[in-house]
Design an enzyme around this catalytic site. Sequence first.
Site, PDB file in Angstrom:
ATOM      1  N   TYR A  52     -12.205 -14.782  -6.901  1.00  0.00           N
ATOM      2  CA  TYR A  52     -10.893 -14.958  -6.284  1.00  0.00           C
ATOM      3  C   TYR A  52     -10.664 -16.432  -5.929  1.00  0.00           C
ATOM      4  CZ  TYR A  52     -10.284  -9.894  -5.782  1.00  0.00           C
ATOM      5  OH  TYR A  52     -10.119  -8.544  -6.017  1.00  0.00           O
ATOM      6  N   SER A 221      -3.438  -2.764  -5.794  1.00  0.00           N
ATOM      7  CA  SER A 221      -2.034  -2.865  -6.240  1.00  0.00           C
ATOM      8  C   SER A 221      -1.246  -1.611  -5.871  1.00  0.00           C
ATOM      9  CB  SER A 221      -1.955  -3.132  -7.742  1.00  0.00           C
ATOM     10  OG  SER A 221      -2.387  -4.436  -8.054  1.00  0.00           O
ATOM     11  N   PRO A 222      -1.231  -1.240  -4.590  1.00  0.00           N
ATOM     12  CA  PRO A 222      -0.597   0.016  -4.172  1.00  0.00           C
ATOM     13  C   PRO A 222       0.924   0.026  -4.262  1.00  0.00           C
ATOM     14  CG  PRO A 222      -1.278  -1.237  -2.253  1.00  0.00           C
ATOM     15  CD  PRO A 222      -1.844  -1.947  -3.440  1.00  0.00           C
ATOM     16  N   ALA A 227       0.621  -1.527 -14.820  1.00  0.00           N
ATOM     17  CA  ALA A 227      -0.495  -2.436 -15.063  1.00  0.00           C
ATOM     18  C   ALA A 227      -0.066  -3.898 -14.989  1.00  0.00           C
ATOM     19  CB  ALA A 227      -1.120  -2.134 -16.417  1.00  0.00           C
TER      20      ALA A 227
END
Length: 312
Positions: A52, A221-222, A227
């Site tokens: 990250y 990624s709620p 995608a």
Amino acid sequence: MKNVTLGTTDLTVSQHILGLMRITELSASEIRTLVGDAQAEGITFFDHADIYGSSGSPEHVCESLFADALNYTSAEREQMILQTKCGIRPGYFDFSAEHILDSVNGSLKALKTDYLDLLLLHRPDALVEPDEVASAFDQLHSEGKVRHFGVSNHTPGQIELLKRSVRQPLVVNQLQLSITHAPSITSGLAMNMAHAEQSVDRHNGVLDYCRLNDITVQAWSPFQSGATGGVFIGDRENYAELNDILDELAASYGVTPTAIAAAWITRHPARIQVVLGTTKGSRLREAAAGSEIELTRPEWYRLLVAGGALLP
């Protein structure tokens, strides 16, 4: 904030997780404020990964920014659950024992801590040697550097292959999941519907597998539409009906649509954790409010269908 028991461990953790993937755009003061906002909402779980950081930056950047900004004491560190991930390298994946050990040592240094609460294998490595993973995990566990282990984006078969050699329980599987990206749920609903694209199971029954094996699912990624899509909340061009229902339920429960979208995930009986990758305290507070909401079955299914799922 509701809590859940993490996998087969004795850890009681917050249902929502703060993901730190985007903090390179924040100052140290802003990072402290974001983490403080999370803690004020009852979020004690923080998600990192060795990769990250900004494009082209060295490994462990976000981990370092987090630790440098907080400068936590040992007592403050004990109040946190720190999770990081390893295995993605530029152009390939790497679950070799050497890389796992090097990555964890780099994460410990960057996070300024003696131990990680959880280490996840980030993306499946097609060249994985389970015995190598087991060797690394045994060393990290015996040295007290990692307390618990898990995976991210893994199929049931890939987890079973690891379990052939790995002695520690794999207690987490981090998967992409949202109202509009829920094939791990919707493929099962379309069983025997040969004409429907939804009936194709590309996730190998992973959600049921995790429930059967007491593996906690963490939803990343709620609020993402797919995608590669954008956020579906407020996107009336592509999700008008869904946003109408989100607005309706938000008004009914006295929260925002973001809270309802988060509540849709936590309503599932798998006791799923929600990974919030926001850098905005306001969005964090909105999402956290969803932890206290339990949608009814009709409400949950209305959202599912409005998000694009087909019911028989």
